[in-house]
Design a protein around this motif. Sequence first.
Motif, mmCIF file in Angstrom:
data_model
loop_
_atom_site.group_PDB
_atom_site.id
_atom_site.type_symbol
_atom_site.label_atom_id
_atom_site.label_comp_id
_atom_site.label_asym_id
_atom_site.label_seq_id
_atom_site.Cartn_x
_atom_site.Cartn_y
_atom_site.Cartn_z
ATOM 1 N N ALA A 191 -61.275 16.050 -41.163
ATOM 2 C CA ALA A 191 -60.757 16.424 -39.848
ATOM 3 C C ALA A 191 -59.361 17.027 -39.957
ATOM 4 C CB ALA A 191 -60.748 15.200 -38.925
ATOM 5 N N LYS A 192 -58.516 16.452 -40.823
ATOM 6 C CA LYS A 192 -57.150 16.960 -40.969
ATOM 7 C C LYS A 192 -57.127 18.310 -41.675
ATOM 8 C CE LYS A 192 -54.861 12.440 -40.932
ATOM 9 N NZ LYS A 192 -54.005 11.490 -41.680
ATOM 10 N N GLU A 232 -66.182 16.601 -41.361
ATOM 11 C CA GLU A 232 -65.909 15.358 -40.640
ATOM 12 C C GLU A 232 -65.750 15.655 -39.161
ATOM 13 O OE1 GLU A 232 -62.698 11.635 -40.600
ATOM 14 O OE2 GLU A 232 -62.314 13.413 -41.817
ATOM 15 N N SER A 244 -64.854 14.812 -35.163
ATOM 16 C CA SER A 244 -63.913 14.002 -34.383
ATOM 17 C C SER A 244 -64.367 14.003 -32.928
ATOM 18 C CB SER A 244 -62.490 14.581 -34.494
ATOM 19 O OG SER A 244 -62.471 15.925 -34.057
ATOM 20 N N PRO A 247 -66.807 9.324 -34.343
ATOM 21 C CA PRO A 247 -65.757 10.066 -35.043
ATOM 22 C C PRO A 247 -65.619 9.578 -36.478
ATOM 23 C CG PRO A 247 -65.010 9.395 -32.860
ATOM 24 C CD PRO A 247 -66.328 8.720 -33.077
ATOM 25 N N GLY A 248 -65.420 10.503 -37.384
ATOM 26 C CA GLY A 248 -65.332 10.159 -38.801
ATOM 27 C C GLY A 248 -66.627 10.376 -39.550
#
Length: 256
Positions: A100-101, A137, A139, A148-149
């Motif tokens: 996600a990041k 991933e 979110s 989420p994840g």
Amino acid sequence: MNRLPGNLRFLRKRAGMTQGQLAEKIGVQRSMISAYEDGRSDPKLAALEVMASVFDIVIDELLFWDIESNGRRYLQQNKLKILTVTLDDQEEEWISMVGAKASAGYLNGYADPEYMENLPNFRLPNLSKDKTYRAFEISGDSMLPLMPGTLIIGAYLEHGMEIKNGKTYVLVTKSEGIVYKRVFNYIAEHGKLFVVSDNDRYKPYDIPIEEVLEIWEAKAYVSAHFPDPSSGPLTIEDLGKMIREVQQDIRKISGS
């Protein structure tokens, strides 16, 4: 058969441009745009290249493909996209993971071998070896019961016309970023994909196919959370209802 006259008229109108506005972008007189659209004159190569850039399209698609009837032929500016992958010592592809990041960076680095090599890589059994896979991933809660994840494992699609209505896909897009949704293919009719969340709190919306950089068909997922049995799987009846609602929304969009 030269499809330029019809394609040019269709793309210009869909972009909301007048003949004068397009002429200004290309650097010709407005009367020349009228002549191109009527088939009375053929543009020079330099003008064709500018047209292709304006509409984010390749020249052979502009000249020889019936876009209004068949939708966009190619997703990307290049006819064949060279997908960047990472290989192990035996020259077999890894599954690269886009966390996600890392999703924002992926929009700029997906074609950069150095960027791709720095992503985490893994492998899953029982996946066909004739496809390229990537893990994303997710979110948010728009695709419950997936939490989420969750990692969505997607198989790469070369063309949007391969999308099957009602299936789930990861879309890498210019404006929306990376989204995981249930997708409906309206490329031929409207040049768009219609995306729907499994959580009905989120409204469906459309994405022009020109905005799509990559399409990954969901094949598996990895999660630390077990789905809630009370939510149940999506049934044929649920999917039929969803398709009918999507068709109603498309008609509203088309009529607006």
